[in-house]
Design a protein around this motif. Sequence first.
Motif, PDB file in Angstrom:
ATOM      1  N   GLU A  28       0.855  -1.166   0.000  1.00 36.35           N
ATOM      2  CA  GLU A  28       0.000   0.000   0.000  1.00 36.35           C
ATOM      3  C   GLU A  28       0.892   1.217   0.000  1.00 36.35           C
ATOM      4  N   ILE A  29       0.718   2.087  -0.985  1.00 37.17           N
ATOM      5  CA  ILE A  29       1.512   3.300  -1.097  1.00 37.17           C
ATOM      6  C   ILE A  29       0.614   4.474  -0.717  1.00 37.17           C
ATOM      7  N   ASP A  30       0.968   5.186   0.334  1.00 34.96           N
ATOM      8  CA  ASP A  30       0.147   6.279   0.853  1.00 34.96           C
ATOM      9  C   ASP A  30       0.542   7.587   0.182  1.00 34.96           C
ATOM     10  N   TYR A  31      -0.418   8.190  -0.524  1.00 37.05           N
ATOM     11  CA  TYR A  31      -0.194   9.467  -1.193  1.00 37.05           C
ATOM     12  C   TYR A  31      -0.890  10.611  -0.454  1.00 37.05           C
ATOM     13  N   GLY A  32      -1.292  10.376   0.773  1.00 40.99           N
ATOM     14  CA  GLY A  32      -1.983  11.402   1.544  1.00 40.99           C
ATOM     15  C   GLY A  32      -3.480  11.295   1.392  1.00 40.99           C
ATOM     16  N   ASN A  33      -4.011  11.747   0.253  1.00 41.07           N
ATOM     17  CA  ASN A  33      -5.452  11.709   0.042  1.00 41.07           C
ATOM     18  C   ASN A  33      -5.924  10.461  -0.707  1.00 41.07           C
ATOM     19  N   ARG A  34      -5.017   9.579  -1.051  1.00 38.66           N
ATOM     20  CA  ARG A  34      -5.385   8.310  -1.691  1.00 38.66           C
ATOM     21  C   ARG A  34      -4.272   7.299  -1.448  1.00 38.66           C
ATOM     22  N   LYS A  35      -4.608   6.035  -1.676  1.00 36.89           N
ATOM     23  CA  LYS A  35      -3.611   4.975  -1.516  1.00 36.89           C
ATOM     24  C   LYS A  35      -3.505   4.177  -2.799  1.00 36.89           C
ATOM     25  N   GLY A  36      -2.276   3.835  -3.141  1.00 32.70           N
ATOM     26  CA  GLY A  36      -2.031   2.962  -4.275  1.00 32.70           C
ATOM     27  C   GLY A  36      -1.893   1.528  -3.768  1.00 32.70           C
ATOM     28  N   ILE A  37      -2.325   0.591  -4.576  1.00 31.32           N
ATOM     29  CA  ILE A  37      -2.262  -0.826  -4.235  1.00 31.32           C
ATOM     30  C   ILE A  37      -1.441  -1.528  -5.309  1.00 31.32           C
ATOM     31  N   ARG A  38      -0.509  -2.349  -4.894  1.00 27.80           N
ATOM     32  CA  ARG A  38       0.284  -3.137  -5.834  1.00 27.80           C
ATOM     33  C   ARG A  38       0.490  -4.526  -5.233  1.00 27.80           C
ATOM     34  N   LEU A  39       0.328  -5.532  -6.061  1.00 28.76           N
ATOM     35  CA  LEU A  39       0.492  -6.915  -5.639  1.00 28.76           C
ATOM     36  C   LEU A  39       1.955  -7.220  -5.354  1.00 28.76           C
ATOM     37  N   ARG A  40       2.234  -7.954  -4.310  1.00 26.97           N
ATOM     38  CA  ARG A  40       3.607  -8.365  -3.985  1.00 26.97           C
ATOM     39  C   ARG A  40       3.863  -9.701  -4.693  1.00 26.97           C
ATOM     40  N   ARG A  41       3.867  -9.639  -6.022  1.00 28.91           N
ATOM     41  CA  ARG A  41       3.917 -10.822  -6.874  1.00 28.91           C
ATOM     42  C   ARG A  41       5.090 -11.750  -6.553  1.00 28.91           C
ATOM     43  N   SER A  42       6.305 -11.223  -6.453  1.00 27.17           N
ATOM     44  CA  SER A  42       7.460 -12.098  -6.229  1.00 27.17           C
ATOM     45  C   SER A  42       7.391 -12.764  -4.852  1.00 27.17           C
ATOM     46  N   ASP A  43       6.932 -12.029  -3.845  1.00 22.48           N
ATOM     47  CA  ASP A  43       6.791 -12.613  -2.507  1.00 22.48           C
ATOM     48  C   ASP A  43       5.737 -13.719  -2.501  1.00 22.48           C
ATOM     49  N   ILE A  44       4.632 -13.485  -3.202  1.00 20.40           N
ATOM     50  CA  ILE A  44       3.559 -14.483  -3.267  1.00 20.40           C
ATOM     51  C   ILE A  44       4.032 -15.719  -4.021  1.00 20.40           C
ATOM     52  N   ASP A  45       4.756 -15.520  -5.126  1.00 16.60           N
ATOM     53  CA  ASP A  45       5.264 -16.655  -5.900  1.00 16.60           C
ATOM     54  C   ASP A  45       6.173 -17.551  -5.066  1.00 16.60           C
ATOM     55  N   VAL A  46       6.957 -16.948  -4.169  1.00 12.10           N
ATOM     56  CA  VAL A  46       7.840 -17.730  -3.306  1.00 12.10           C
ATOM     57  C   VAL A  46       7.026 -18.504  -2.270  1.00 12.10           C
ATOM     58  N   ARG A  47       6.073 -17.816  -1.638  1.00 11.03           N
ATOM     59  CA  ARG A  47       5.294 -18.433  -0.562  1.00 11.03           C
ATOM     60  C   ARG A  47       4.231 -19.389  -1.059  1.00 11.03           C
ATOM     61  N   PHE A  48       3.622 -19.070  -2.215  1.00 14.84           N
ATOM     62  CA  PHE A  48       2.507 -19.859  -2.740  1.00 14.84           C
ATOM     63  C   PHE A  48       2.698 -20.099  -4.239  1.00 14.84           C
ATOM     64  N   PRO A  49       3.648 -20.959  -4.614  1.00 20.02           N
ATOM     65  CA  PRO A  49       3.921 -21.190  -6.039  1.00 20.02           C
ATOM     66  C   PRO A  49       2.662 -21.637  -6.791  1.00 20.02           C
ATOM     67  N   GLY A  50       2.396 -20.964  -7.910  1.00 21.90           N
ATOM     68  CA  GLY A  50       1.268 -21.329  -8.764  1.00 21.90           C
ATOM     69  C   GLY A  50      -0.039 -20.641  -8.432  1.00 21.90           C
ATOM     70  N   LEU A  51      -0.154 -20.039  -7.257  1.00 23.53           N
ATOM     71  CA  LEU A  51      -1.415 -19.411  -6.848  1.00 23.53           C
ATOM     72  C   LEU A  51      -1.842 -18.297  -7.787  1.00 23.53           C
ATOM     73  N   LEU A  52      -0.918 -17.417  -8.154  1.00 20.07           N
ATOM     74  CA  LEU A  52      -1.293 -16.291  -9.009  1.00 20.07           C
ATOM     75  C   LEU A  52      -1.738 -16.752 -10.388  1.00 20.07           C
ATOM     76  N   GLY A  53      -1.147 -17.811 -10.890  1.00 20.52           N
ATOM     77  CA  GLY A  53      -1.585 -18.369 -12.173  1.00 20.52           C
ATOM     78  C   GLY A  53      -3.019 -18.879 -12.105  1.00 20.52           C
ATOM     79  N   ILE A  54      -3.372 -19.509 -10.996  1.00 19.02           N
ATOM     80  CA  ILE A  54      -4.739 -20.007 -10.806  1.00 19.02           C
ATOM     81  C   ILE A  54      -5.717 -18.834 -10.732  1.00 19.02           C
TER      82      ILE A  54
END
Length: 81
Positions: A42-68
Motif C-alpha cells: 500500500e503506497i500512501d499518497y496522503g489523500n489516496r492509496k495505491g495498491i500493488r500486488l507483492r507478486r514475487s513474494d507471493i510466488d515464493v510463498r505460494f507457487p502457482g497461486l497467481l496463475g490459478i
Amino acid sequence: MVELAADEEDRERTCNSFDLPISKQTQTHHFRALREAGLIWEIDYGNRKGIRLRRSDIDVRFPGLLGILAAEARKPEHANG
C-alpha cells in the motif's frame, strides 16, 4: 486479489478502482488484511492509496497461486457459477 493477479503488467491501482459490492469501511478492512498478510503493498499518497500486488513474494510463498487466480479472472462470467 484476482484482478491484481490477472494484471501481468503489475500496474498500481487505487482502492477506488475496484468494483467491490461492499461498503468503504469494509474495503478499508479488506485491503488492510491483505497488506498485513504480506500480499499487497500500500503506497500512501496522503489523500489516496495505491495498491500493488507483492507478486514475487507471493510466488515464493505460494507457487502457482497467481496463475490459478489469473485463469479464474479470464473465465467467462457464466462459467463461474
